[in-house]
Design a protein around this motif. Structure first.
Motif, PDB file in Angstrom:
ATOM      1  N   GLY A 104     -14.596  16.801   0.782  1.00 37.92           N
ATOM      2  CA  GLY A 104     -15.895  17.442   0.619  1.00 37.92           C
ATOM      3  C   GLY A 104     -16.027  18.640   1.535  1.00 37.92           C
ATOM      4  N   ALA A 105     -15.512  18.492   2.770  1.00 44.95           N
ATOM      5  CA  ALA A 105     -15.563  19.592   3.727  1.00 44.95           C
ATOM      6  C   ALA A 105     -14.635  20.720   3.288  1.00 44.95           C
ATOM      7  N   LEU A 106     -13.454  20.342   2.759  1.00 48.85           N
ATOM      8  CA  LEU A 106     -12.499  21.357   2.305  1.00 48.85           C
ATOM      9  C   LEU A 106     -13.061  22.167   1.142  1.00 48.85           C
ATOM     10  N   ALA A 107     -13.907  21.513   0.330  1.00 51.99           N
ATOM     11  CA  ALA A 107     -14.452  22.187  -0.836  1.00 51.99           C
ATOM     12  C   ALA A 107     -15.307  23.387  -0.427  1.00 51.99           C
ATOM     13  N   LEU A 108     -15.757  23.366   0.824  1.00 49.53           N
ATOM     14  CA  LEU A 108     -16.598  24.466   1.303  1.00 49.53           C
ATOM     15  C   LEU A 108     -15.761  25.683   1.684  1.00 49.53           C
ATOM     16  N   VAL A 109     -14.418  25.492   1.787  1.00 51.61           N
ATOM     17  CA  VAL A 109     -13.549  26.621   2.131  1.00 51.61           C
ATOM     18  C   VAL A 109     -13.340  27.472   0.882  1.00 51.61           C
ATOM     19  N   ASP A 110     -13.515  28.778   0.989  1.00 51.42           N
ATOM     20  CA  ASP A 110     -13.332  29.678  -0.155  1.00 51.42           C
ATOM     21  C   ASP A 110     -11.870  30.091  -0.244  1.00 51.42           C
ATOM     22  N   CYS A 160       0.824  -1.217   0.000  1.00 50.55           N
ATOM     23  CA  CYS A 160       0.000   0.000   0.000  1.00 50.55           C
ATOM     24  C   CYS A 160       0.853   1.259   0.000  1.00 50.55           C
ATOM     25  N   ARG A 161       2.079   1.133   0.555  1.00 51.95           N
ATOM     26  CA  ARG A 161       2.898   2.324   0.827  1.00 51.95           C
ATOM     27  C   ARG A 161       3.003   3.278  -0.372  1.00 51.95           C
ATOM     28  N   PRO A 162       3.345   2.755  -1.582  1.00 52.57           N
ATOM     29  CA  PRO A 162       3.505   3.706  -2.700  1.00 52.57           C
ATOM     30  C   PRO A 162       2.207   4.429  -3.061  1.00 52.57           C
ATOM     31  N   PHE A 163       1.063   3.855  -2.677  1.00 54.79           N
ATOM     32  CA  PHE A 163      -0.207   4.447  -3.111  1.00 54.79           C
ATOM     33  C   PHE A 163      -0.786   5.420  -2.089  1.00 54.79           C
ATOM     34  N   ARG A 164      -0.377   5.253  -0.800  1.00 48.56           N
ATOM     35  CA  ARG A 164      -1.024   6.039   0.245  1.00 48.56           C
ATOM     36  C   ARG A 164      -0.942   7.544   0.037  1.00 48.56           C
ATOM     37  N   GLU A 165       0.252   8.046  -0.382  1.00 48.48           N
ATOM     38  CA  GLU A 165       0.409   9.496  -0.524  1.00 48.48           C
ATOM     39  C   GLU A 165      -0.345  10.023  -1.731  1.00 48.48           C
ATOM     40  N   GLN A 166      -0.794   9.091  -2.599  1.00 46.67           N
ATOM     41  CA  GLN A 166      -1.525   9.545  -3.786  1.00 46.67           C
ATOM     42  C   GLN A 166      -3.027   9.593  -3.531  1.00 46.67           C
ATOM     43  N   LEU A 167      -3.452   9.010  -2.392  1.00 48.07           N
ATOM     44  CA  LEU A 167      -4.895   8.973  -2.115  1.00 48.07           C
ATOM     45  C   LEU A 167      -5.449  10.377  -1.875  1.00 48.07           C
ATOM     46  N   GLY A 168      -4.664  11.218  -1.165  1.00 50.52           N
ATOM     47  CA  GLY A 168      -5.099  12.594  -0.896  1.00 50.52           C
ATOM     48  C   GLY A 168      -5.313  13.370  -2.183  1.00 50.52           C
ATOM     49  N   PRO A 169      -4.262  13.443  -3.051  1.00 53.74           N
ATOM     50  CA  PRO A 169      -4.449  14.128  -4.331  1.00 53.74           C
ATOM     51  C   PRO A 169      -5.594  13.542  -5.154  1.00 53.74           C
ATOM     52  N   LEU A 170      -5.767  12.202  -5.085  1.00 54.60           N
ATOM     53  CA  LEU A 170      -6.862  11.572  -5.832  1.00 54.60           C
ATOM     54  C   LEU A 170      -8.207  12.074  -5.308  1.00 54.60           C
ATOM     55  N   GLY A 212      -8.929  15.361  -6.525  1.00 50.65           N
ATOM     56  CA  GLY A 212      -8.978  15.504  -7.971  1.00 50.65           C
ATOM     57  C   GLY A 212      -7.730  16.141  -8.533  1.00 50.65           C
ATOM     58  N   HIS A 213      -6.604  16.063  -7.812  1.00 52.29           N
ATOM     59  CA  HIS A 213      -5.362  16.702  -8.255  1.00 52.29           C
ATOM     60  C   HIS A 213      -4.329  15.701  -8.756  1.00 52.29           C
ATOM     61  N   LEU A 214      -4.700  14.438  -8.825  1.00 52.50           N
ATOM     62  CA  LEU A 214      -3.721  13.437  -9.252  1.00 52.50           C
ATOM     63  C   LEU A 214      -3.611  13.476 -10.782  1.00 52.50           C
ATOM     64  N   PRO A 215      -2.362  13.531 -11.318  1.00 52.50           N
ATOM     65  CA  PRO A 215      -2.199  13.562 -12.784  1.00 52.50           C
ATOM     66  C   PRO A 215      -2.844  12.336 -13.420  1.00 52.50           C
ATOM     67  N   ASP A 216      -3.463  12.538 -14.581  1.00 49.86           N
ATOM     68  CA  ASP A 216      -4.200  11.466 -15.263  1.00 49.86           C
ATOM     69  C   ASP A 216      -3.444  10.149 -15.375  1.00 49.86           C
ATOM     70  N   PRO A 217      -2.162  10.177 -15.792  1.00 49.48           N
ATOM     71  CA  PRO A 217      -1.466   8.884 -15.984  1.00 49.48           C
ATOM     72  C   PRO A 217      -1.398   8.050 -14.702  1.00 49.48           C
ATOM     73  N   GLU A 218      -1.460   8.695 -13.537  1.00 51.21           N
ATOM     74  CA  GLU A 218      -1.330   7.948 -12.285  1.00 51.21           C
ATOM     75  C   GLU A 218      -2.676   7.461 -11.754  1.00 51.21           C
ATOM     76  N   VAL A 219      -3.754   8.101 -12.195  1.00 48.65           N
ATOM     77  CA  VAL A 219      -5.077   7.777 -11.646  1.00 48.65           C
ATOM     78  C   VAL A 219      -5.409   6.298 -11.827  1.00 48.65           C
ATOM     79  N   ALA A 220      -5.128   5.758 -13.026  1.00 51.66           N
ATOM     80  CA  ALA A 220      -5.538   4.379 -13.315  1.00 51.66           C
ATOM     81  C   ALA A 220      -4.865   3.390 -12.380  1.00 51.66           C
ATOM     82  N   SER A 221      -3.551   3.546 -12.140  1.00 50.06           N
ATOM     83  CA  SER A 221      -2.850   2.571 -11.301  1.00 50.06           C
ATOM     84  C   SER A 221      -3.318   2.687  -9.852  1.00 50.06           C
TER      85      SER A 221
END
Ligand SMILES: [Zn+2]
Length: 215
Positions: free
Chosen positions: A50-56, A5-15, A18-27
């Motif tokens: 979802g909660a962060l999205a409410l911050v302006d 899981c380790r290599p994927f954990r830091e990518q979960l936040g960006p995912l 919605g900030h994860l680059p397209d090529p990485e999303v699939a893996s």
């Protein structure tokens, strides 16, 4: 967290944001689909996102740069908060129950309201020197009314609880057994449907009687 899981954990936040680059999303998606732990992590992160999205962002002075590890901290905070809220709700209800049960009992006496017969269950002794005692569980809008025949128990204080499928005990109150105690009426915030059993323990938590409701 497992090594895989380790290599994927830091990518979960960006995912989640919605900030994860397209090529990485699939893996990352492929791993999450096959990993319950990461799926749970992502779900919690998406909740936080979802909660962060409410911050302006217009109202913030500096560009957002979340510190490392923030995702993990948010996830554990969300989890703790959820547990605390469940406990708070139960405690609030327990406080209201005494009043509700008293009012209900008075109404039943003065108006002669017919009682829901409820679910009957025999509480079996869990150690020697005790006899089985009958109990009755009645569904109420606030949870479960618990009636049990306290005569025949050795003198002392007993605690009654309903057991949840995960083994948590939801309190239904306590009573003092004295000679000719008769029927004791208690109340639990847990609905009958949520209980798999009902138990009676001594003040130190030792279970002395138990009745099975369902698997
Ligand atoms: Zn994983």
């Amino acid at each position: 967290m497992s090594e895989g899981c380790r290599p994927f954990r830091e990518q979960l936040g960006p995912l989640a944001l919605g900030h994860l680059p397209d090529p990485e999303v699939a893996s990352v998606r492929a791993h999450v689909d096959g990993c319950a732990d990461c799926r749970e992590e992502l779900r919690a992160l998406e909740e936080a996102a979802g909660a962060l999205a409410l911050v302006d962002p217009e109202l913030l002075d500096e560009p957002l740069a979340p510190p490392r590890g923030l995702g993990d901290r948010i996830v554990s905070l969300v989890r703790e908060e959820r547990l605390l809220e469940q406990r708070r709700r139960r405690r609030r209800l327990t406080g209201l129950l005494a009043a509700a049960v008293l009012a209900g009992a008075l109404a039943a006496v003065t108006l002669g309201i017919a009682h829901d017969p409820g679910v009957r269950v025999l509480l079996e002794p869990q150690r020697g020197g005790l006899e089985a005692i009958p109990a009755r569980l009645v569904e109420r809008p606030w949870g479960t009314e618990v009636r049990l025949e306290a005569s025949g128990l050795p003198a002392g204080r007993y605690v009654v609880w309903l057991r949840e499928p995960d083994d948590d005990r939801v309190p239904a109150g306590s009573f003092d057994a004295v000679a000719d105690a008769g029927e004791v009426v208690l109340a639990s915030a847990l609905a009958i449907d949520g209980a798999v059993g009902i138990g009676v323990s001594e003040a130190d938590g030792t279970t002395v009687l138990y009745g099975h409701l369902r698997d």
